[in-house]
Each structure stands twice: as C-alpha cells, then as structure tokens.
Write a protein that holds these residues in place. Structure first.
Motif, PDB file in Angstrom:
ATOM      1  N   TYR A  78       0.708  -1.211   0.233  1.00 48.35           N
ATOM      2  CA  TYR A  78      -0.013   0.037  -0.131  1.00 48.35           C
ATOM      3  C   TYR A  78       0.943   1.238  -0.046  1.00 48.35           C
ATOM      4  O   TYR A  78       0.736   2.123  -0.661  1.00 48.35           O
ATOM      5  N   LEU A  79       1.880   0.999   0.585  1.00 53.49           N
ATOM      6  CA  LEU A  79       2.835   2.267   0.958  1.00 53.49           C
ATOM      7  C   LEU A  79       3.460   2.676  -0.161  1.00 53.49           C
ATOM      8  O   LEU A  79       3.736   3.744  -0.896  1.00 53.49           O
ATOM      9  N   VAL A  80       4.012   1.504  -1.088  1.00 51.63           N
ATOM     10  CA  VAL A  80       4.617   1.579  -2.378  1.00 51.63           C
ATOM     11  C   VAL A  80       3.612   2.256  -3.407  1.00 51.63           C
ATOM     12  O   VAL A  80       4.149   3.014  -4.265  1.00 51.63           O
ATOM     13  N   THR A  81       2.380   1.673  -3.422  1.00 47.39           N
ATOM     14  CA  THR A  81       1.584   2.253  -4.366  1.00 47.39           C
ATOM     15  C   THR A  81       1.161   3.634  -4.217  1.00 47.39           C
ATOM     16  O   THR A  81       1.228   4.646  -5.194  1.00 47.39           O
ATOM     17  N   TRP A  82       1.151   4.197  -2.915  1.00 46.81           N
ATOM     18  CA  TRP A  82       1.069   5.666  -2.500  1.00 46.81           C
ATOM     19  C   TRP A  82       2.275   6.621  -3.135  1.00 46.81           C
ATOM     20  O   TRP A  82       2.136   7.577  -3.461  1.00 46.81           O
ATOM     21  N   VAL A  83       3.310   5.846  -2.979  1.00 44.65           N
ATOM     22  CA  VAL A  83       4.602   6.535  -3.270  1.00 44.65           C
ATOM     23  C   VAL A  83       4.802   6.853  -4.602  1.00 44.65           C
ATOM     24  O   VAL A  83       5.073   7.952  -5.311  1.00 44.65           O
ATOM     25  N   THR A  84       4.515   5.774  -5.592  1.00 43.34           N
ATOM     26  CA  THR A  84       4.592   5.510  -6.844  1.00 43.34           C
ATOM     27  C   THR A  84       3.215   6.158  -7.807  1.00 43.34           C
ATOM     28  O   THR A  84       3.555   6.571  -8.786  1.00 43.34           O
ATOM     29  N   ALA A  85       2.268   6.079  -6.979  1.00 46.34           N
ATOM     30  CA  ALA A  85       0.922   6.311  -7.989  1.00 46.34           C
ATOM     31  C   ALA A  85       0.045   7.268  -6.941  1.00 46.34           C
ATOM     32  O   ALA A  85      -1.019   7.495  -7.470  1.00 46.34           O
ATOM     33  N   GLY A  86       0.359   7.790  -5.830  1.00 49.47           N
ATOM     34  CA  GLY A  86      -0.502   8.731  -4.886  1.00 49.47           C
ATOM     35  C   GLY A  86      -0.880   9.991  -5.680  1.00 49.47           C
ATOM     36  O   GLY A  86      -2.025  10.292  -5.578  1.00 49.47           O
ATOM     37  N   THR A  87       0.065  10.586  -6.434  1.00 48.68           N
ATOM     38  CA  THR A  87      -0.609  11.533  -7.274  1.00 48.68           C
ATOM     39  C   THR A  87      -1.834  11.404  -8.092  1.00 48.68           C
ATOM     40  O   THR A  87      -2.695  12.107  -8.121  1.00 48.68           O
ATOM     41  N   ARG A  88      -1.560  10.217  -8.968  1.00 45.62           N
ATOM     42  CA  ARG A  88      -2.573  10.153  -9.791  1.00 45.62           C
ATOM     43  C   ARG A  88      -3.890   9.520  -9.450  1.00 45.62           C
ATOM     44  O   ARG A  88      -4.919   9.862  -9.782  1.00 45.62           O
ATOM     45  N   ALA A  89      -3.338   8.941  -8.181  1.00 47.08           N
ATOM     46  CA  ALA A  89      -4.643   8.211  -7.493  1.00 47.08           C
ATOM     47  C   ALA A  89      -5.661   9.319  -6.791  1.00 47.08           C
ATOM     48  O   ALA A  89      -6.702   9.079  -6.800  1.00 47.08           O
ATOM     49  N   ALA A  90      -5.151  10.423  -6.380  1.00 50.14           N
ATOM     50  CA  ALA A  90      -5.869  11.557  -5.638  1.00 50.14           C
ATOM     51  C   ALA A  90      -6.602  12.183  -6.919  1.00 50.14           C
ATOM     52  O   ALA A  90      -7.854  12.777  -6.412  1.00 50.14           O
ATOM     53  N   SER A  91      -6.061  12.079  -8.073  1.00 50.27           N
ATOM     54  CA  SER A  91      -6.948  12.751  -9.168  1.00 50.27           C
ATOM     55  C   SER A  91      -8.177  11.836  -9.645  1.00 50.27           C
ATOM     56  O   SER A  91      -9.103  12.290 -10.270  1.00 50.27           O
TER      57      SER A  91
END
Length: 206
Positions: free
Chosen positions: A37-50
């Motif tokens: 989950y943390l790796v996903t946040w670091v690598t895709a967090g900005t796009r996930a927020a969109s």
C-alpha cells in the motif's frame, strides 16, 4: 529417570512451534499488505488523488482511500462505482466495476502485490530455515493468513458513498489467490537459490 521429553511435552513443543510458524507468516502477510500500500502511495499517489476529481467517483474522497482502491485494483479486483436510482426506483446507471489502475495509467502497480508477497514468502522461508523447496512453499503459504485478515479489514475502510472494491473479488483474488500463489513462489525460490548457493560453496574446486 529419563531426560527424554514425554509424549505430552513433545506435543506441547510441536504446538508452540506451529504457532510460531503461523505467527511469523501472519505478521509477514500484514507487513506485505502495508508495504504494498505504501509503495502504491509513493509511486501512484498523485494520480490516485486525481481519480476523485476527473474520475467517475465524485469528490470528497480522501487521498489515502483513493490509493487503497488503486492498490486493490493492482490485484485485478475492480472498484465498483455508486449506483444511481430514479424516482421510480429504477437503476439509472453506475454499479459497474472500474479498474482504477488502467484508468489512471499506472499499470506498474500490477507488479507491486506479486513482488511484496514474493519477498514476504521468501523472508518467512529463510527465517524459518526451510531446508527443501517444499518446506519453502509451505512457509511462504503462511503469509496468506495475515494478508487475508488485512484485506478484510481494509475492505471496511475502503468503502465510501457506495464506492468500494468488489468484496467477493477482493476476498478471493486479493485475499487468497495472490498470497497463496506469490507467497508460496517466494518461499520456493528462496530455498532453491539458497540450496544451490550452499551446494556451490561446499563443492570442491576443480
């Protein structure tokens, strides 16, 4: 008197050993989910927020929950959009499964769950000093205990406004299939590599 353990004592030792093995695997499974989950946040967090701005899920969704949807979809689970009903109770739309990984073009997230689970399975096998590939697989499979429990808990906090990962797919695919397949694979490979490396070191030079 004999110093050998009695049958009851041997049974208690065996039970404690099994408990320790399962506990180690369960802890590794929980950590694997959290790290993934943390790796996903670091690598895709900005796009996930969109996804809550331009995606089909509306606004007001916290970033951490959007990242959780993406991480679940990294297991090919799918996130269900909210259903919209008309005044007569008829379904107007929504309710379909959306793959947020493809939607956000972060397909590398598909590699995160297999990697963290394989590493967790390998770590458990090495920690338990598994001596055969079969024992390595069995050690790696214990990762599934903690991973499944964490998936169940994550499902509760992943729901908002009728939006949530598909519960059945999350439990079966993310909670069982993935940790069994990749946790066991990690344990198998770890023991296989360790055995071959040890064999090469112990072989006499030509």
């Amino acid at each position: 008197m004999s110093d050998l353990p009695t049958t009851d004592e041997t049974g208690r030792i065996g039970n404690r050993t099994r408990t320790a093995v399962l506990g180690t695997g369960a802890l590794a499974g929980v950590l694997a989910f959290l790290v993934g989950y943390l790796v996903t946040w670091v690598t895709a967090g900005t796009r996930a927020a969109s996804v809550t701005v331009t995606g089909p899920f509306g606004s007001g969704v916290p970033d951490w929950r959007a990242v959780l949807w993406v991480f679940f979809d990294g297991h090919f689970v799918g996130t269900r959009t909210p259903q919209v009903f008309g005044p007569d109770g008829a379904l107007w739309g929504g309710g379909e499964l959306v793959d947020t990984v493809s939607l956000l073009d972060v397909t590398y997230v598909y590699a995160i769950p297999p990697l963290v689970l394989a590493v967790a399975g390998a770590a458990v096998a090495l920690h338990l000093r598994s001596e055969t590939p079969r024992a390595g697989v069995q050690a790696g499979l214990t990762v599934g205990i903690g991973y499944l429990v964490t998936v169940v808990l994550a499902l509760f906090v992943a729901t908002q406004g009728g939006i949530a990962p598909s519960p059945l797919r999350a439990l079966v695919v993310a909670g069982i299939v993935y940790p069994v397949a990749f946790g066991g694979l990690g344990g198998f490979v770890a023991v296989l590599v360790t055995t071959r490396t040890s064999g090469e070191r112990s072989s006499p030079a030509a």
